[in-house]
Design a protein around this motif. Structure first.
Motif, short mmCIF file in Angstrom:
data_model
loop_
_atom_site.label_atom_id
_atom_site.label_comp_id
_atom_site.label_asym_id
_atom_site.label_seq_id
_atom_site.Cartn_x
_atom_site.Cartn_y
_atom_site.Cartn_z
N MET A 47 -12.44 -33.15 -21.14
CA MET A 47 -11.03 -32.84 -20.98
C MET A 47 -10.83 -31.34 -21.05
N SER A 48 -9.91 -30.87 -20.27
CA SER A 48 -9.67 -29.43 -20.21
C SER A 48 -8.90 -28.94 -21.44
N GLN A 49 -9.03 -27.66 -21.68
CA GLN A 49 -8.34 -27.04 -22.82
C GLN A 49 -6.82 -27.15 -22.65
N HIS A 50 -6.32 -26.94 -21.42
CA HIS A 50 -4.87 -27.04 -21.18
C HIS A 50 -4.37 -28.46 -21.44
N PHE A 51 -5.17 -29.44 -21.08
CA PHE A 51 -4.79 -30.83 -21.33
C PHE A 51 -4.62 -31.08 -22.82
N GLN A 52 -5.60 -30.69 -23.61
CA GLN A 52 -5.55 -30.90 -25.05
C GLN A 52 -4.41 -30.11 -25.69
N GLN A 53 -4.20 -28.88 -25.26
CA GLN A 53 -3.11 -28.08 -25.82
C GLN A 53 -1.75 -28.68 -25.47
N ALA A 54 -1.63 -29.21 -24.25
CA ALA A 54 -0.36 -29.83 -23.85
C ALA A 54 -0.08 -31.07 -24.68
N ILE A 55 -1.10 -31.89 -24.91
CA ILE A 55 -0.92 -33.10 -25.72
C ILE A 55 -0.57 -32.73 -27.16
N LEU A 56 -1.21 -31.72 -27.71
CA LEU A 56 -0.90 -31.28 -29.08
C LEU A 56 0.54 -30.79 -29.16
N ALA A 57 0.97 -29.98 -28.20
CA ALA A 57 2.34 -29.47 -28.19
C ALA A 57 3.35 -30.62 -28.03
N LEU A 58 3.00 -31.59 -27.22
CA LEU A 58 3.87 -32.75 -27.02
C LEU A 58 3.99 -33.56 -28.31
N GLY A 59 2.88 -33.79 -28.99
CA GLY A 59 2.90 -34.52 -30.26
C GLY A 59 3.73 -33.81 -31.31
N GLU A 60 3.58 -32.49 -31.41
CA GLU A 60 4.36 -31.72 -32.38
C GLU A 60 5.85 -31.76 -32.06
N VAL B 82 -0.41 -34.87 -17.00
CA VAL B 82 -0.28 -34.03 -18.20
C VAL B 82 -0.39 -32.56 -17.82
N LEU B 83 -1.33 -32.24 -16.94
CA LEU B 83 -1.48 -30.85 -16.50
C LEU B 83 -0.25 -30.38 -15.72
N LEU B 84 0.32 -31.25 -14.90
CA LEU B 84 1.56 -30.92 -14.18
C LEU B 84 2.70 -30.68 -15.16
N PHE B 85 2.82 -31.56 -16.14
CA PHE B 85 3.85 -31.41 -17.18
C PHE B 85 3.68 -30.08 -17.90
N ASN B 86 2.45 -29.74 -18.24
CA ASN B 86 2.17 -28.50 -18.96
C ASN B 86 2.50 -27.27 -18.11
N ALA B 87 2.26 -27.36 -16.80
CA ALA B 87 2.48 -26.21 -15.92
C ALA B 87 3.91 -26.10 -15.40
N TRP B 88 4.69 -27.16 -15.48
CA TRP B 88 6.04 -27.17 -14.91
C TRP B 88 6.91 -26.00 -15.39
N PRO B 89 6.91 -25.64 -16.68
CA PRO B 89 7.75 -24.53 -17.13
C PRO B 89 7.34 -23.16 -16.55
N LEU B 90 6.15 -23.07 -15.98
CA LEU B 90 5.74 -21.80 -15.36
C LEU B 90 6.73 -21.36 -14.28
N LEU B 91 7.33 -22.31 -13.60
CA LEU B 91 8.25 -22.00 -12.51
C LEU B 91 9.48 -21.23 -12.99
N PHE C 235 7.05 -40.50 -17.58
CA PHE C 235 5.99 -39.74 -18.27
C PHE C 235 6.39 -39.51 -19.72
N VAL C 236 7.62 -39.03 -19.93
CA VAL C 236 8.09 -38.76 -21.29
C VAL C 236 8.22 -40.07 -22.06
N GLU C 237 8.74 -41.08 -21.44
CA GLU C 237 8.91 -42.38 -22.10
C GLU C 237 7.56 -42.94 -22.55
N PHE C 238 6.55 -42.87 -21.71
CA PHE C 238 5.22 -43.37 -22.03
C PHE C 238 4.63 -42.64 -23.24
#
Length: 131
Positions: A1-14, A57-66, A98-101
């Motif tokens: 798993m990529s670092q961005h994936f894990q960081q996104a999941i951690l941020a989502l959990g928090e 998850v990677l798309l969700f993590n990158a979405w705010p870049l826009l 995605f958020v609901e899941f």
């Protein structure tokens, strides 16, 4: 798993732990446990589901870049919560789902940690309950 994936999941959990009103001392620990549970669920998905969910998850993590110029996991807690609300209220169904899941899985973990002892039950013996 990529670092961005894990960081996104951690941020989502928090963010989910904070949104559910966990106290400051337990929020970090509950968020980490929720993230670990989400990562475990992703690892245990069937092979045909793992890549699409990983990509989402990677798309969700990158979405705010826009708009914000930062990944989801780099945002402040308030900005993460605002981003979750945007996804939750989106016209695009895949964003809402995605958020609901992830929310339902994270909440399952959080409430199991908080109230696990309250929900223990006796195994059914097959005998009908007496009135």
């Amino acid at each position: 798993m990529s670092q961005h994936f894990q960081q996104a999941i951690l941020a989502l959990g928090e963010a989910i732990a904070h949104e559910r009103g966990a106290t400051d001392d337990s929020r970090g620990a509950l968020g980490v446990r929720a993230a670990e549970f989400l990562l475990k669920v992703h690892r245990q998905m069937p092979d045909y589901l793992r890549p699409p969910f990983h990509s989402l998850v990677l798309l969700f993590n990158a979405w705010p870049l826009l708009r914000r110029g930062k990944f989801f996991h780099q945002l402040s807690l308030d900005d993460r919560l605002a981003e979750l609300d945007k996804w939750r209220q989106s016209r695009l169904e895949f964003r809402r789902r995605f958020v609901e899941f992830h929310m339902s899985l994270a909440l399952f973990c959080i409430y199991s940690d908080l109230y696990g002892q309250d929900y223990q039950h006796e195994p059914a013996t097959g005998a009908p309950a007496s009135p």
